[in-house]
Design a protein around this motif. Structure first.
Motif, PDB file in Angstrom:
ATOM      1  N   VAL A   1       0.829  -1.206   0.000  1.00  0.00           N
ATOM      2  CA  VAL A   1       0.000   0.000   0.000  1.00  0.00           C
ATOM      3  C   VAL A   1       0.862   1.255   0.000  1.00  0.00           C
ATOM      4  O   VAL A   1       0.641   2.191  -0.782  1.00  0.00           O
ATOM      5  CB  VAL A   1      -0.950   0.000   1.219  1.00  0.00           C
ATOM      6  CG1 VAL A   1      -1.661   1.342   1.350  1.00  0.00           C
ATOM      7  CG2 VAL A   1      -1.969  -1.129   1.090  1.00  0.00           C
TER       8      VAL A   1
ATOM      9  N   HIS B   1       1.379   3.393  -3.336  1.00  0.00           N
ATOM     10  CA  HIS B   1       0.889   4.773  -3.430  1.00  0.00           C
ATOM     11  C   HIS B   1       1.918   5.670  -4.118  1.00  0.00           C
ATOM     12  O   HIS B   1       1.602   6.395  -5.071  1.00  0.00           O
ATOM     13  CB  HIS B   1       0.582   5.301  -2.029  1.00  0.00           C
ATOM     14  CG  HIS B   1       0.154   6.740  -2.016  1.00  0.00           C
ATOM     15  ND1 HIS B   1      -1.162   7.113  -2.167  1.00  0.00           N
ATOM     16  CD2 HIS B   1       0.865   7.883  -1.891  1.00  0.00           C
ATOM     17  CE1 HIS B   1      -1.245   8.431  -2.136  1.00  0.00           C
ATOM     18  NE2 HIS B   1      -0.025   8.932  -1.957  1.00  0.00           N
TER      19      HIS B   1
ATOM     20  N   ASP C   1       2.574   4.677  -7.815  1.00  0.00           N
ATOM     21  CA  ASP C   1       1.541   5.117  -8.741  1.00  0.00           C
ATOM     22  C   ASP C   1       1.470   6.633  -8.865  1.00  0.00           C
ATOM     23  O   ASP C   1       0.885   7.153  -9.821  1.00  0.00           O
ATOM     24  CB  ASP C   1       0.166   4.590  -8.287  1.00  0.00           C
ATOM     25  CG  ASP C   1      -0.002   3.102  -8.567  1.00  0.00           C
ATOM     26  OD1 ASP C   1       0.524   2.636  -9.595  1.00  0.00           O
ATOM     27  OD2 ASP C   1      -0.645   2.411  -7.751  1.00  0.00           O
ATOM     28  N   ARG C   2       2.050   7.350  -7.906  1.00  0.00           N
ATOM     29  CA  ARG C   2       1.990   8.813  -7.927  1.00  0.00           C
ATOM     30  C   ARG C   2       3.328   9.459  -8.292  1.00  0.00           C
ATOM     31  O   ARG C   2       3.362  10.438  -9.026  1.00  0.00           O
ATOM     32  CB  ARG C   2       1.527   9.337  -6.556  1.00  0.00           C
ATOM     33  CG  ARG C   2       0.078   9.042  -6.236  1.00  0.00           C
ATOM     34  CD  ARG C   2      -0.847   9.842  -7.141  1.00  0.00           C
ATOM     35  NE  ARG C   2      -2.245   9.585  -6.833  1.00  0.00           N
ATOM     36  CZ  ARG C   2      -3.001   8.709  -7.499  1.00  0.00           C
ATOM     37  NH1 ARG C   2      -2.469   8.016  -8.520  1.00  0.00           N
ATOM     38  NH2 ARG C   2      -4.260   8.526  -7.188  1.00  0.00           N
TER      39      ARG C   2
ATOM     40  N   THR D   1      10.650   4.541  -6.269  1.00  0.00           N
ATOM     41  CA  THR D   1      10.083   3.683  -5.225  1.00  0.00           C
ATOM     42  C   THR D   1      10.883   2.403  -5.075  1.00  0.00           C
ATOM     43  O   THR D   1      11.110   1.917  -3.959  1.00  0.00           O
ATOM     44  CB  THR D   1       8.620   3.362  -5.554  1.00  0.00           C
ATOM     45  OG1 THR D   1       7.925   4.579  -5.832  1.00  0.00           O
ATOM     46  CG2 THR D   1       7.939   2.656  -4.405  1.00  0.00           C
TER      47      THR D   1
ATOM     48  N   GLU E   1      -7.712  12.896  -7.490  1.00  0.00           N
ATOM     49  CA  GLU E   1      -6.549  12.622  -6.641  1.00  0.00           C
ATOM     50  C   GLU E   1      -6.845  11.541  -5.606  1.00  0.00           C
ATOM     51  O   GLU E   1      -6.214  11.504  -4.560  1.00  0.00           O
ATOM     52  CB  GLU E   1      -6.113  13.922  -5.944  1.00  0.00           C
ATOM     53  CG  GLU E   1      -5.562  14.980  -6.878  1.00  0.00           C
ATOM     54  CD  GLU E   1      -4.308  14.522  -7.589  1.00  0.00           C
ATOM     55  OE1 GLU E   1      -3.543  13.740  -6.992  1.00  0.00           O
ATOM     56  OE2 GLU E   1      -4.083  14.933  -8.735  1.00  0.00           O
TER      57      GLU E   1
ATOM     58  N   PRO F   1      -6.563   8.389  -3.446  1.00  0.00           N
ATOM     59  CA  PRO F   1      -5.433   7.492  -3.194  1.00  0.00           C
ATOM     60  C   PRO F   1      -5.606   6.172  -3.948  1.00  0.00           C
ATOM     61  O   PRO F   1      -6.712   5.624  -4.005  1.00  0.00           O
ATOM     62  CB  PRO F   1      -5.487   7.277  -1.677  1.00  0.00           C
ATOM     63  CG  PRO F   1      -6.182   8.486  -1.156  1.00  0.00           C
ATOM     64  CD  PRO F   1      -7.186   8.860  -2.206  1.00  0.00           C
ATOM     65  N   PRO F   2      -4.543   5.651  -4.529  1.00  0.00           N
ATOM     66  CA  PRO F   2      -4.661   4.419  -5.322  1.00  0.00           C
ATOM     67  C   PRO F   2      -5.293   3.258  -4.563  1.00  0.00           C
ATOM     68  O   PRO F   2      -6.076   2.499  -5.132  1.00  0.00           O
ATOM     69  CB  PRO F   2      -3.210   4.111  -5.704  1.00  0.00           C
ATOM     70  CG  PRO F   2      -2.523   5.429  -5.679  1.00  0.00           C
ATOM     71  CD  PRO F   2      -3.179   6.206  -4.575  1.00  0.00           C
ATOM     72  N   VAL F   3      -4.960   3.111  -3.277  1.00  0.00           N
ATOM     73  CA  VAL F   3      -5.492   1.969  -2.542  1.00  0.00           C
ATOM     74  C   VAL F   3      -7.011   2.033  -2.427  1.00  0.00           C
ATOM     75  O   VAL F   3      -7.689   0.996  -2.449  1.00  0.00           O
ATOM     76  CB  VAL F   3      -4.842   1.869  -1.138  1.00  0.00           C
ATOM     77  CG1 VAL F   3      -5.220   3.046  -0.253  1.00  0.00           C
ATOM     78  CG2 VAL F   3      -5.206   0.544  -0.480  1.00  0.00           C
TER      79      VAL F   3
ATOM     80  N   VAL G   1      -3.298   2.634 -11.106  1.00  0.00           N
ATOM     81  CA  VAL G   1      -3.275   1.916  -9.827  1.00  0.00           C
ATOM     82  C   VAL G   1      -2.569   0.567  -9.968  1.00  0.00           C
ATOM     83  O   VAL G   1      -2.721  -0.298  -9.122  1.00  0.00           O
ATOM     84  CB  VAL G   1      -4.706   1.705  -9.261  1.00  0.00           C
ATOM     85  CG1 VAL G   1      -5.363   3.037  -8.925  1.00  0.00           C
ATOM     86  CG2 VAL G   1      -5.571   0.900 -10.236  1.00  0.00           C
TER      87      VAL G   1
ATOM     88  N   THR H   1      -0.072  -0.437  -7.034  1.00  0.00           N
ATOM     89  CA  THR H   1      -0.793  -0.806  -5.806  1.00  0.00           C
ATOM     90  C   THR H   1      -1.546  -2.113  -5.984  1.00  0.00           C
ATOM     91  O   THR H   1      -1.495  -3.003  -5.124  1.00  0.00           O
ATOM     92  CB  THR H   1      -1.766   0.309  -5.409  1.00  0.00           C
ATOM     93  OG1 THR H   1      -1.041   1.527  -5.221  1.00  0.00           O
ATOM     94  CG2 THR H   1      -2.500  -0.032  -4.124  1.00  0.00           C
TER      95      THR H   1
END
Length: 454
Positions: free
Chosen positions: A74, A78, A81-82, A88, A234, A236-238, A372, A375
């Motif tokens: 998670v 996040h 993906d952002r 990452t 915007e 959150p991907p999760v 996404v 994630t």
């Protein structure tokens, strides 16, 4: 080939090399704990609990990392993906490597008392969080660079990483046990594989820092810079994964559970059971597993390449059926204490595992849209690890203690195989699907395995 084509081929090769080397290092770090838990951690960190109690305590700390892996999926998902896949992956490698090296410096129970296992738990959590963000990002690094017709084949490079990490981890322990007496190994020898992580992380960082960002992620960034964020904004991907893509997460996690369970029963629990329960030399079991890992590497590559022709889901269904069947003969063969039959049990399990692992690096990323995908793929992969990797050694230890034999563990594993086959039935066939320049399509995975392109 024009200049752009040559650049794309070079980028794909660099991405494959970075994924292979980085993942091999991360899984080496993760696997050496399992080997140490089976061989020595009960004595070093949990003395006085008895043989079964110390083993359960060591495996409980082992399980903590699996529980932390979804958290890593998670958190790193996040930012992946952002912010981007590359940055990452660098952070996840650093977190895992430094936590692993710190275990090698950690005093035992005799010096620190209960602070020693407490700190061990914290470091194991860091390992789990780091690995939770590793696999998904590495899979995307390849999947988003590879052509659709060969995505399975290139994903096989990633899936060779855990195999190489396993060979490195067990090879180092085998060499130490052959070169040291039992007292020296328990006093300081087991620390060497953990401290070696310092050097391995440096190598991994050198390779990963040379890789460029995924072209699909860059395309998504350009779209968002133009203000085309779509209805999801915007969020959150999760949250989007949980609300809109929960079916491939649940079914995908269930589908790979049996692979996790068979792997850790074969490589970790079987090592502990054969040495402490059956009286077999640990060096013999480690040598058998190392030979079996060669066969596993071969079937990883074969199944990954063939999934481009046969289909991801079809390949996984055949492999899962083999795993469920092998589960019923694994421990009877092991308990024969016949060297040839023990080798067949362990090497056969590793070969079956390779068939299961090969297509996964292409299959899971294909289930989710670009915005996404990190994630979604990471969470799916690591949720499967919670049941298959975290709980299975604990369940196996309890079942063996209750029944005096490990054969009921095989029935437990076969049951997980049946569950995995049911979950695969719920997933779509994704082979050949285009991931898309921006978001891979806004589809949801169909319930009964229809073609997502339909």
């Amino acid at each position: 080939m024009d200049a752009e084509g040559a650049w794309r081929v070079g980028q794909l090769r660099r991405a494959a090399a970075a994924a292979l080397i980085g993942t091999a290092i991360e899984f080496y770090d993760f696997f050496i704990y399992g080997t140490a838990a089976a061989l020595v951690f009960g004595v070093v960190f949990f003395p006085g609990l008895g043989a079964v109690g110390a083993l359960l305590a060591a495996f409980s700390v082992y399980a903590v990392a699996f529980l932390a892996r979804p958290l890593g999926a998670v958190v790193f998902g996040h930012f992946g993906d952002r912010v981007g896949r590359k940055a990452t992956l660098v952070v996840s490698l650093l977190l895992m490597g430094l936590a692993t090296a710190a275990v090698g410096l950690l005093p035992g129970f005799a010096a620190w008392g209960w602070w020693a296992p407490a700190v061990l738990v914290v470091l194991r959590v860091c390992q789990g969080v780091g690995l939770g963000g590793e696999w998904g990002g590495a899979a995307l690094l390849i999947a988003e660079n590879a052509p659709a017709a060969r995505r399975g084949r290139y994903g096989g490079f990633l899936q060779l990483g855990p195999t190489i990490g396993f060979v490195l981890a067990n090879g180092v322990f085998l060499a130490l046990q052959l070169g040291l007496d039992e007292r020296a190994f328990r006093a300081w020898g087991w620390r060497v594989p953990f401290l070696a992580s310092f050097a391995l992380v440096a190598v991994g960082l050198f390779v990963r820092l040379r890789v460029e960002e995924s072209p699909l992620f860059r395309a998504m960034e350009r779209t968002e810079e133009r203000g085309e964020k779509g209805a999801h904004g915007e969020r959150p991907p999760v949250l989007e994964v949980v609300r809109e893509h929960w079916r491939p997460v649940v079914a995908g996690g269930g589908a790979i559970t049996v692979g996790y369970a068979l792997f850790y029963l074969t490589t970790t629990y079987s090592l502990a059971y054969a040495t402490s329960g059956l009286g077999v030399a640990s060096t013999l079991v480690l040598a058998m597993l190392l030979v079996g890992a060669v066969g596993m590497a071969g079937t990883v590559w074969l199944s990954a390449e063939r999934s481009d022709r046969w289909g991801r889901r079809r390949t996984l269904r055949w492999a899962t059926g083999l795993a469920a069947g092998w589960a019923l003969v694994l421990f009877p063969l092991l308990e024969s204490v016949s060297r040839p039959l023990m080798f067949v049990a362990l090497a056969g399990a590793m070969v079956v595992l390779g068939c299961m692992f090969g297509p996964v690096a292409a299959f899971l990323p294909e289930l989710f849209p670009t915005r996404v995908r990190y994630t979604g793929a990471a969470l799916t992969y690591n949720l499967g690890g919670v049941v298959g990797g975290a709980l299975t050694p604990l369940v196996a230890t309890r079942l063996t203690a209750a029944y005096g034999t490990a054969q009921p563990v095989g029935w437990y594993l076969a049951g997980l195989g049946v569950l995995a086959l049911g979950c695969l039935r719920l997933l779509p066939e994704t082979t050949g699907a285009e991931l898309g320049a921006v978001d891979g399509g806004r589809r949801r995975a169909p319930l009964w395995g229809a073609d997502p392109a339909a």
